[in-house]
Scaffold this motif. Structure first.
Motif, PDB file in Angstrom:
ATOM      1  N   TYR A   1       0.772  -1.098   0.001  1.00  0.00           N
ATOM      2  CA  TYR A   1       0.000   0.083   0.019  1.00  0.00           C
ATOM      3  C   TYR A   1       0.865   1.388   0.063  1.00  0.00           C
ATOM      4  O   TYR A   1       1.779   1.364   0.952  1.00  0.00           O
ATOM      5  CB  TYR A   1      -1.137  -0.052   1.238  1.00  0.00           C
ATOM      6  CG  TYR A   1      -2.031  -1.115   1.195  1.00  0.00           C
ATOM      7  CD1 TYR A   1      -2.956  -1.069   0.345  1.00  0.00           C
ATOM      8  CD2 TYR A   1      -2.070  -2.098   1.928  1.00  0.00           C
ATOM      9  CE1 TYR A   1      -3.998  -1.862   0.082  1.00  0.00           C
ATOM     10  CE2 TYR A   1      -2.953  -3.234   1.935  1.00  0.00           C
ATOM     11  CZ  TYR A   1      -3.999  -2.822   0.949  1.00  0.00           C
ATOM     12  OH  TYR A   1      -4.728  -4.179   0.816  1.00  0.00           O
ATOM     13  N   GLY A   2       0.386   2.031  -1.107  1.00  0.00           N
ATOM     14  CA  GLY A   2       1.426   3.332  -1.000  1.00  0.00           C
ATOM     15  C   GLY A   2       1.401   4.238   0.066  1.00  0.00           C
ATOM     16  O   GLY A   2       2.646   4.704   0.580  1.00  0.00           O
ATOM     17  N   VAL A   3       0.385   4.385   0.836  1.00  0.00           N
ATOM     18  CA  VAL A   3       0.370   5.354   2.211  1.00  0.00           C
ATOM     19  C   VAL A   3       1.462   4.674   2.963  1.00  0.00           C
ATOM     20  O   VAL A   3       2.150   5.325   3.738  1.00  0.00           O
ATOM     21  CB  VAL A   3      -0.788   5.564   2.747  1.00  0.00           C
ATOM     22  CG1 VAL A   3      -1.658   6.611   1.971  1.00  0.00           C
ATOM     23  CG2 VAL A   3      -1.792   4.041   2.762  1.00  0.00           C
ATOM     24  N   LEU A   4       1.425   3.570   3.274  1.00  0.00           N
ATOM     25  CA  LEU A   4       2.341   2.734   4.281  1.00  0.00           C
ATOM     26  C   LEU A   4       3.962   2.830   3.854  1.00  0.00           C
ATOM     27  O   LEU A   4       4.726   2.674   4.496  1.00  0.00           O
ATOM     28  CB  LEU A   4       1.558   1.345   4.463  1.00  0.00           C
ATOM     29  CG  LEU A   4       0.289   1.018   5.036  1.00  0.00           C
ATOM     30  CD1 LEU A   4       0.001  -0.274   5.378  1.00  0.00           C
ATOM     31  CD2 LEU A   4       0.330   1.791   6.054  1.00  0.00           C
ATOM     32  N   ARG A   5       3.916   2.579   2.375  1.00  0.00           N
ATOM     33  CA  ARG A   5       5.153   2.370   2.040  1.00  0.00           C
ATOM     34  C   ARG A   5       5.744   3.814   2.104  1.00  0.00           C
ATOM     35  O   ARG A   5       7.048   4.014   2.286  1.00  0.00           O
ATOM     36  CB  ARG A   5       5.215   2.216   0.280  1.00  0.00           C
ATOM     37  CG  ARG A   5       6.590   1.983  -0.128  1.00  0.00           C
ATOM     38  CD  ARG A   5       6.590   1.163  -1.509  1.00  0.00           C
ATOM     39  NE  ARG A   5       6.136   2.016  -2.588  1.00  0.00           N
ATOM     40  CZ  ARG A   5       4.878   1.781  -3.154  1.00  0.00           C
ATOM     41  NH1 ARG A   5       4.177   0.741  -3.008  1.00  0.00           N
ATOM     42  NH2 ARG A   5       4.639   2.469  -4.282  1.00  0.00           N
TER      43      ARG A   5
END
Ligand SMILES: [Zn+2]
Length: 287
Positions: A141-145
């Motif tokens: 997931y982009g936000v977590l990355r």
């Protein structure tokens, strides 16, 4: 000081519920995030930032995660979907955390999931989950990355059950439920980071005619200070925190003044709490 970065999943009108057309994930999660910020700020030693200041403006997922730079915690709030139609049976809370379980991320994830499930009354067991990118060693997931790359130690996507489920959708549509959900999340976070609640001192003199909230504040504060001064005051302390300024509360006030050395107050009936007493109580002063 604990610094927290909050992210409302999506922007504008995004992810409409098939169960009720009035529900958009983006709008509900924006409200939830605003409430959560407000709730977190009722705790001491806590700073809160959000990834976006405008609900109608988009920002790339990775960039939102990157806003967590220098923060101790990143939380992105969502409601989940299974397929595109109505699904009566799937109804649970899931919290996505670091797939490496960085800083034992599962602990807070599970606490959040359980507390949210209890508040929402969801059907299936709350759970935590992870998703690693198939392309390499990074979060899917982009936000977590983004949050991970920014060096944020704890980062989560919270899925507050499903907007494909009619029951959960109706629940999430109610403003007072979003407020309760925010209170629940804030409480779990505050407990995890050991943040004490801010005590808000009433701004006016407290008398038997004051609002019950102000009298309760007085009773709560007296229950904190008096046992530190007097080993036991049978029948008086602890006071019942009922917002009723009765004889016991009056006696407790007189005893507190006595302990502070503020005279014998022979002519005072203990029915008016001025600013000096309120400040002493707020500080928890005992002499
Ligand atoms: Zn979402």
């Amino acid at each position: 000081m604990v610094k927290i970065c909050l992210d409302a999943g999506h922007y504008g009108k995004y992810n409409q519920s098939p169960c009720n057309k009035a529900y958009y994930e983006s709008e509900a999660m924006w409200k939830l995030t605003e409430h959560l910020k407000e709730e977190l700020l009722t705790y001491k030693d806590c700073e809160v930032i959000t990834t976006r200041t405008d609900q109608t403006k988009d920002l790339a997922l990775y960039s939102r995660g990157q806003k967590a730079k220098g923060c101790d915690l990143f939380i992105s709030n969502h409601s989940n979907a299974v397929g595109t139609g109505i699904n009566e049976s799937v109804d649970y809370v899931v919290v996505y955390r670091s797939y490496k379980n960085k800083n034992n991320a599962d602990e807070l994830a599970m606490k959040l999931a359980k507390a949210i499930a209890e508040t929402m009354g969801t059907k299936q067991a709350p759970r935590t989950a992870t998703k690693k990118s198939e392309k390499g060693d990074w979060e899917y997931y982009g936000v977590l990355r983004g949050a991970d790359d920014a060096g944020c130690p704890l980062f989560y996507i919270v899925e507050n059950s499903f907007h494909t489920n009619p029951r959960s959708t109706e629940w999430l549509l109610k403003e007072e439920n979003l407020r309760r959900l925010a209170q629940t999340q804030a409480k779990v976070i505050a407990k995890y980071f050991k943040l004490p609640k801010k005590t808000t001192m009433p701004s006016k003199a407290i008398t038997p005619e004051s609002p019950a909230e102000d009298i309760k504040w007085l009773q709560e504060r007296l229950n904190i200070v008096l046992p530190k001064i007097y080993p036991a005051i049978p029948g008086i302390v602890p006071l019942q925190v009922d917002g009723d300024y009765g004889p016991k509360t009056r006696i407790a006030v007189l005893m507190y003044w006595d302990a502070l050395g503020w005279g014998r107050h022979m002519n005072d009936d203990g029915k008016k709490i001025g600013v000096s007493t309120r400040e002493a109580l707020a500080e928890g002063r005992i002499k």
